[in-house]
Write a protein that holds these residues in place. Structure first.
Motif, PDB file in Angstrom:
ATOM      1  N   LEU A  27       0.801  -1.216   0.000  1.00 16.01           N
ATOM      2  CA  LEU A  27       0.000   0.000   0.000  1.00 16.01           C
ATOM      3  C   LEU A  27       0.841   1.276   0.000  1.00 16.01           C
ATOM      4  O   LEU A  27       0.547   2.193  -0.774  1.00 16.01           O
ATOM      5  CB  LEU A  27      -0.991  -0.011   1.156  1.00 16.01           C
ATOM      6  CG  LEU A  27      -2.198  -0.911   0.973  1.00 16.01           C
ATOM      7  CD1 LEU A  27      -3.101  -0.851   2.194  1.00 16.01           C
ATOM      8  CD2 LEU A  27      -2.979  -0.545  -0.257  1.00 16.01           C
ATOM      9  N   ALA A  31       0.699   4.081  -3.028  1.00 15.50           N
ATOM     10  CA  ALA A  31       0.378   5.482  -2.766  1.00 15.50           C
ATOM     11  C   ALA A  31       1.494   6.391  -3.275  1.00 15.50           C
ATOM     12  O   ALA A  31       1.232   7.455  -3.852  1.00 15.50           O
ATOM     13  CB  ALA A  31       0.148   5.701  -1.279  1.00 15.50           C
ATOM     14  N   ARG A  32       2.737   5.981  -3.092  1.00 13.36           N
ATOM     15  CA  ARG A  32       3.873   6.764  -3.559  1.00 13.36           C
ATOM     16  C   ARG A  32       3.872   6.867  -5.082  1.00 13.36           C
ATOM     17  O   ARG A  32       4.073   7.942  -5.655  1.00 13.36           O
ATOM     18  CB  ARG A  32       5.165   6.128  -3.068  1.00 13.36           C
ATOM     19  CG  ARG A  32       6.387   6.981  -3.221  1.00 13.36           C
ATOM     20  CD  ARG A  32       7.616   6.339  -2.590  1.00 13.36           C
ATOM     21  NE  ARG A  32       7.419   6.082  -1.162  1.00 13.36           N
ATOM     22  CZ  ARG A  32       7.395   4.865  -0.612  1.00 13.36           C
ATOM     23  NH1 ARG A  32       7.567   3.799  -1.361  1.00 13.36           N
ATOM     24  NH2 ARG A  32       7.213   4.723   0.679  1.00 13.36           N
ATOM     25  N   LEU A  34       1.303   6.546  -7.042  1.00  8.95           N
ATOM     26  CA  LEU A  34       0.153   7.352  -7.431  1.00  8.95           C
ATOM     27  C   LEU A  34       0.455   8.836  -7.285  1.00  8.95           C
ATOM     28  O   LEU A  34       0.106   9.640  -8.160  1.00  8.95           O
ATOM     29  CB  LEU A  34      -1.067   6.980  -6.582  1.00  8.95           C
ATOM     30  CG  LEU A  34      -2.362   7.715  -6.886  1.00  8.95           C
ATOM     31  CD1 LEU A  34      -2.847   7.380  -8.286  1.00  8.95           C
ATOM     32  CD2 LEU A  34      -3.411   7.370  -5.857  1.00  8.95           C
ATOM     33  N   GLY A  35       1.137   9.214  -6.215  1.00 10.04           N
ATOM     34  CA  GLY A  35       1.529  10.608  -6.023  1.00 10.04           C
ATOM     35  C   GLY A  35       2.477  11.084  -7.104  1.00 10.04           C
ATOM     36  O   GLY A  35       2.346  12.204  -7.619  1.00 10.04           O
TER      37      GLY A  35
END
Length: 62
Positions: A27, A31-32, A34-35
């Motif tokens: 996860l 998230a990284r 996606l950023g």
């Protein structure tokens, strides 16, 4: 029919399901990435807007 369709407990349920499906180790990486993708998308969108706002130097010359 869909009044108040998204409640806070729905978000908690989605987070729990994501945690179960992807695992706690993947996860943060997701998230990284996606950023990073969002930053690239924003910079490309800004570049396209600035290119459209600038007049092209080749069209001014005869």
């Amino acid at each position: 029919m869909f009044r108040n369709a998204l409640q806070p407990w729905h978000l908690v349920l989605v987070l729990v399901v994501c945690l179960l499906v992807f695992g706690s180790k993947k996860l943060p990486d997701m998230a990284r990435s996606l950023g990073r993708s969002m930053r690239i998308l924003k910079s490309e969108a800004r570049a396209l807007r600035s290119d459209d706002a600038r007049p092209d130097a080749r069209t001014d010359t005869p």
